[in-house]
Design an enzyme around this catalytic site. Structure first.
Site, PDB file in Angstrom:
ATOM      1  N   GLY A  47      29.948   0.118  82.156  1.00  0.00           N
ATOM      2  CA  GLY A  47      29.387   1.005  81.143  1.00  0.00           C
ATOM      3  C   GLY A  47      29.556   2.477  81.411  1.00  0.00           C
ATOM      4  O   GLY A  47      29.201   3.309  80.557  1.00  0.00           O
ATOM      5  N   LEU A  68      22.800  -7.098  87.463  1.00  0.00           N
ATOM      6  CA  LEU A  68      23.587  -7.661  88.557  1.00  0.00           C
ATOM      7  C   LEU A  68      22.754  -7.979  89.787  1.00  0.00           C
ATOM      8  O   LEU A  68      23.241  -8.641  90.708  1.00  0.00           O
ATOM      9  CB  LEU A  68      24.715  -6.703  88.931  1.00  0.00           C
ATOM     10  CG  LEU A  68      25.817  -6.569  87.870  1.00  0.00           C
ATOM     11  CD1 LEU A  68      26.672  -5.339  88.141  1.00  0.00           C
ATOM     12  CD2 LEU A  68      26.678  -7.822  87.834  1.00  0.00           C
ATOM     13  N   TYR A  76      24.360   3.529 101.689  1.00  0.00           N
ATOM     14  CA  TYR A  76      25.679   3.517 101.058  1.00  0.00           C
ATOM     15  C   TYR A  76      26.759   3.204 102.092  1.00  0.00           C
ATOM     16  O   TYR A  76      27.635   2.360 101.859  1.00  0.00           O
ATOM     17  CB  TYR A  76      25.925   4.884 100.430  1.00  0.00           C
ATOM     18  CG  TYR A  76      27.101   4.964  99.497  1.00  0.00           C
ATOM     19  CD1 TYR A  76      26.981   4.616  98.158  1.00  0.00           C
ATOM     20  CD2 TYR A  76      28.341   5.426  99.946  1.00  0.00           C
ATOM     21  CE1 TYR A  76      28.059   4.711  97.283  1.00  0.00           C
ATOM     22  CE2 TYR A  76      29.418   5.527  99.087  1.00  0.00           C
ATOM     23  CZ  TYR A  76      29.283   5.172  97.753  1.00  0.00           C
ATOM     24  OH  TYR A  76      30.348   5.274  96.898  1.00  0.00           O
ATOM     25  N   THR A 109      26.410   1.703 105.049  1.00  0.00           N
ATOM     26  CA  THR A 109      26.242   0.331 105.532  1.00  0.00           C
ATOM     27  C   THR A 109      26.833  -0.674 104.554  1.00  0.00           C
ATOM     28  O   THR A 109      27.551  -1.612 104.951  1.00  0.00           O
ATOM     29  CB  THR A 109      24.750   0.037 105.750  1.00  0.00           C
ATOM     30  OG1 THR A 109      24.224   0.928 106.739  1.00  0.00           O
ATOM     31  CG2 THR A 109      24.528  -1.401 106.200  1.00  0.00           C
ATOM     32  N   GLY A 133      29.740  -2.711  86.422  1.00  0.00           N
ATOM     33  CA  GLY A 133      29.578  -1.277  86.235  1.00  0.00           C
ATOM     34  C   GLY A 133      30.437  -0.765  85.094  1.00  0.00           C
ATOM     35  O   GLY A 133      30.820   0.416  85.062  1.00  0.00           O
TER      36      GLY A 133
END
Length: 287
Positions: free
Chosen positions: A38, A89, A181, A183, A36
């Protein structure tokens, strides 16, 4: 407290905002992988680690965002460097290629699993294709990246290294309309503890949990929450996001990045399997 959406833009990074920690392992020969990288917290963490002298393999699907991260680190005269690695990813081969490329840059000792997304919907209405994507990005990918990074750390002369996972207050408790999110962040707690259990003490696992942060993800989340609940964006900020917190301001990406810097440093050698809960009182106070 912010009064308009224009004030919600993340502040520009500066060296004054970033924690700098003298550490024998913080050199350009040492590589930290940051997913992440960027934007948002991932960008800030990449820059912060580069400021601390590390070689950072910043991974993101956003090529322009990665270029911005490199430019920011350069503009701040970082002692280390940011090397952009464009990759998806959610693709196993891309994750494997990322680690291979990072290994060519030096000795991998650190990894920060930060990449994530949010989708606002009730559990009953949650689209499974969105859940699957979020799972692949936010839990499966960190699991795979950790699996691939651990042998590199174990192959060093002393086995010292750490894997940090970006959790959340939603890794501690649940609220409505964020079931995926919640979980997945709870799942990261298990991954963090598994890393610690298998790390022999020198290879550590830890997580970082914060409340709401001034990132592009957060700005989009305000809009989605307002639509879902049928209230204004200002009401989301004041009542939903900051209503429960005792500290009445949102964190900045730099403040979160500093937690990863500390977590990777030798000063945190007893942080193993634990969580850095920096939440302004969200989870420990109530009215």
């Amino acid at each position: 407290m912010a009064n308009s959406s224009t004030e919600l833009r993340p502040p520009e990074l500066s060296t004054d905002d970033l924690l700098q920690v003298p550490d024998d392992y913080f050199t350009t020969d040492t590589v930290a992988i940051v997913t992440g990288g960027g934007s948002g917290i991932g960008q800030a963490t990449s820059v912060a680690l580069a400021i601390n002298g590390l070689t950072v393999a910043a991974v993101d699907i956003d090529e322009e965002g990665l270029e911005e991260t490199v430019d920011v680190a350069t503009s701040l005269d970082a002692d280390g460097r940011v090397v952009p690695i464009e990759g998806d990813l959610t693709d196993d081969e891309a994750v494997e290629a990322t680690v291979d490329e990072a290994a060519d840059l030096g000795t991998i000792r650190y990894a920060a699993n930060i990449a994530g997304m949010q989708h606002i919907a009730s559990l009953a209405d949650f689209p499974m294709e969105t859940y699957d994507f979020m799972h692949d990005l936010m839990l499966r990918s960190p699991f795979l990246l950790s699996k691939l990074v651990i042998p590199h750390i174990e192959a060093t002369d002393d086995g010292v290294g750490a894997i940090g996972n970006m959790s959340s207050v939603h890794g501690h408790y649940a609220t409505q309309n964020k079931p995926a999110y919640i979980t997945l962040k709870h799942g990261l707690t298990g991954l963090t503890r598994a890393i610690a259990a298998e790390g022999s003490g020198s290879l550590r696992g830890f997580s970082v949990s914060v409340g709401y942060v001034l990132t592009p993800l957060m700005v989009g989340q305000i809009k989605d929450t307002a639509e879902e609940r049928g209230i204004s964006e200002q009401e989301v900020i004041e009542d939903v996001m900051l209503g429960q917190a005792r500290t009445k301001e949102m964190m900045t990406p730099a403040e979160v990045a500093n937690l990863f810097v500390f977590g990777f440093s030798s000063h945190a050698r007893h942080l193993n399997g634990g969580d850095l809960l920096w939440d302004g009182g969200y989870t420990t106070t109530y009215e």
